[in-house]
Design an enzyme around this catalytic site. Structure first.
Site, PDB file in Angstrom:
ATOM      1  CE  LYS A  13      47.198  40.111  29.521  1.00 25.42           C
ATOM      2  NZ  LYS A  13      46.243  40.418  30.572  1.00 25.42           N
ATOM      3  NE  ARG A  86      50.486  43.672  33.438  1.00 27.21           N
ATOM      4  CZ  ARG A  86      50.444  42.361  33.257  1.00 27.21           C
ATOM      5  NH1 ARG A  86      51.184  41.788  32.342  1.00 27.21           N
ATOM      6  NH2 ARG A  86      49.654  41.634  33.996  1.00 27.21           N
ATOM      7  NE  ARG A 125      44.853  33.217  36.395  1.00 33.69           N
ATOM      8  CZ  ARG A 125      45.344  34.270  35.743  1.00 33.69           C
ATOM      9  NH1 ARG A 125      45.108  34.413  34.459  1.00 33.69           N
ATOM     10  NH2 ARG A 125      46.033  35.182  36.376  1.00 33.69           N
TER      11      ARG A 125
END
Ligand code: AMP
Length: 218
Positions: A13, A86, A125
């Protein structure tokens, strides 16, 4: 067109939002980035949300909606929401807020990715401390270890990308965020893309979806 990006943690995203924002001239609003920035600066809001964010829990709806509404109040043009809403509660509050302002969501892009791929990606990440550029040690390594290619900033691993927090975020996603897929399917706004493809291919898929949506609107 105003856009919402939906999908599990690690689905890309953030990367897609940044590129889409630039390509389409949309204001990129990422609740995760807003919270991390407030935490980093030690503001009262940062202190309030820190424990939720570091353990991978959701910040309460009321507070999150307030933060987004105040950001949208200062954003007159089209926007792209990344990581918000969310929960179904947040989505309903957003609908109500936008309606009151005569604005609306044009398309919700759902970036689908399996749990196994999420775990693999998040563990690898790293992000830039200064420009938020995102790297992945498996698929998109920086040229120099620990240093951002874009601006030379120091790379860091997010506290909530550690194994325990990843587990928590996946379970929160499954129980609280996934129901949003139905919510936006019911309103006819959702388009799904395959998040397991390379970032450039995901971008092309999203671009196609948005082009089709604007053509249908015209
Ligand atoms: P993200 O960068 O989108 O993965 O968000 C990082 C963290 O910020 C999440 O795990 C939550 O703790 C918090 N957060 C971000 N967006 C929201 C939201 N819409 N509602 C509640 N908490 C959020």
């Amino acid at each position: 067109m105003n856009i919402v990006l939906l999908g599990p943690p690690g689905c890309g995203k953030g990367t897609q939002a940044k590129n889409l924002g630039e390509a389409f001239g949309l204001a990129h609003i990422s609740t995760g980035e807003i919270f991390r920035d407030e935490i980093g600066r030690g503001t009262p809001l940062g202190q309030e949300v820190q424990s939720y964010v570091t353990r991978g829990a959701l910040v309460p709806d009321e507070l999150t909606v307030e933060v987004v509404a105040s950001r949208l109040d200062k954003t007159p043009g089209d926007f792209l929401l990344d990581g918000f809403p969310r929960t179904v509660g947040q989505a309903k509050s957003l609908d109500k807020y936008l309606k009151g302002k005569g604005r609306r969501i044009g398309r919700v892009v759902y970036i689908e990715l399996s749990d196994a791929e999420v775990v693999k990606r998040l563990g690898a990440r790293w992000s830039c401390t200064t420009c938020n550029e995102i790297y992945n040690l498996n698929s998109r390594k920086p040229k120099k270890d620990g240093v951002c290619d874009a601006d030379g900033g120091k790379l860091f691993q997010r506290e909530d990308d550690k194994p325990e927090a990843i587990k928590k975020r996946l379970s929160v996603y499954a129980t609280l965020t996934k129901p949003l897929i139905q919510h936006y399917t019911d309103s006819g706004l959702i388009s799904q893309v395959d998040g397991s493809a390379a970032p450039e291919q995901v971008f092309q898929q999203i671009r196609k979806v948005l082009d089709e949506a604007s053509a249908a609107k015209a």
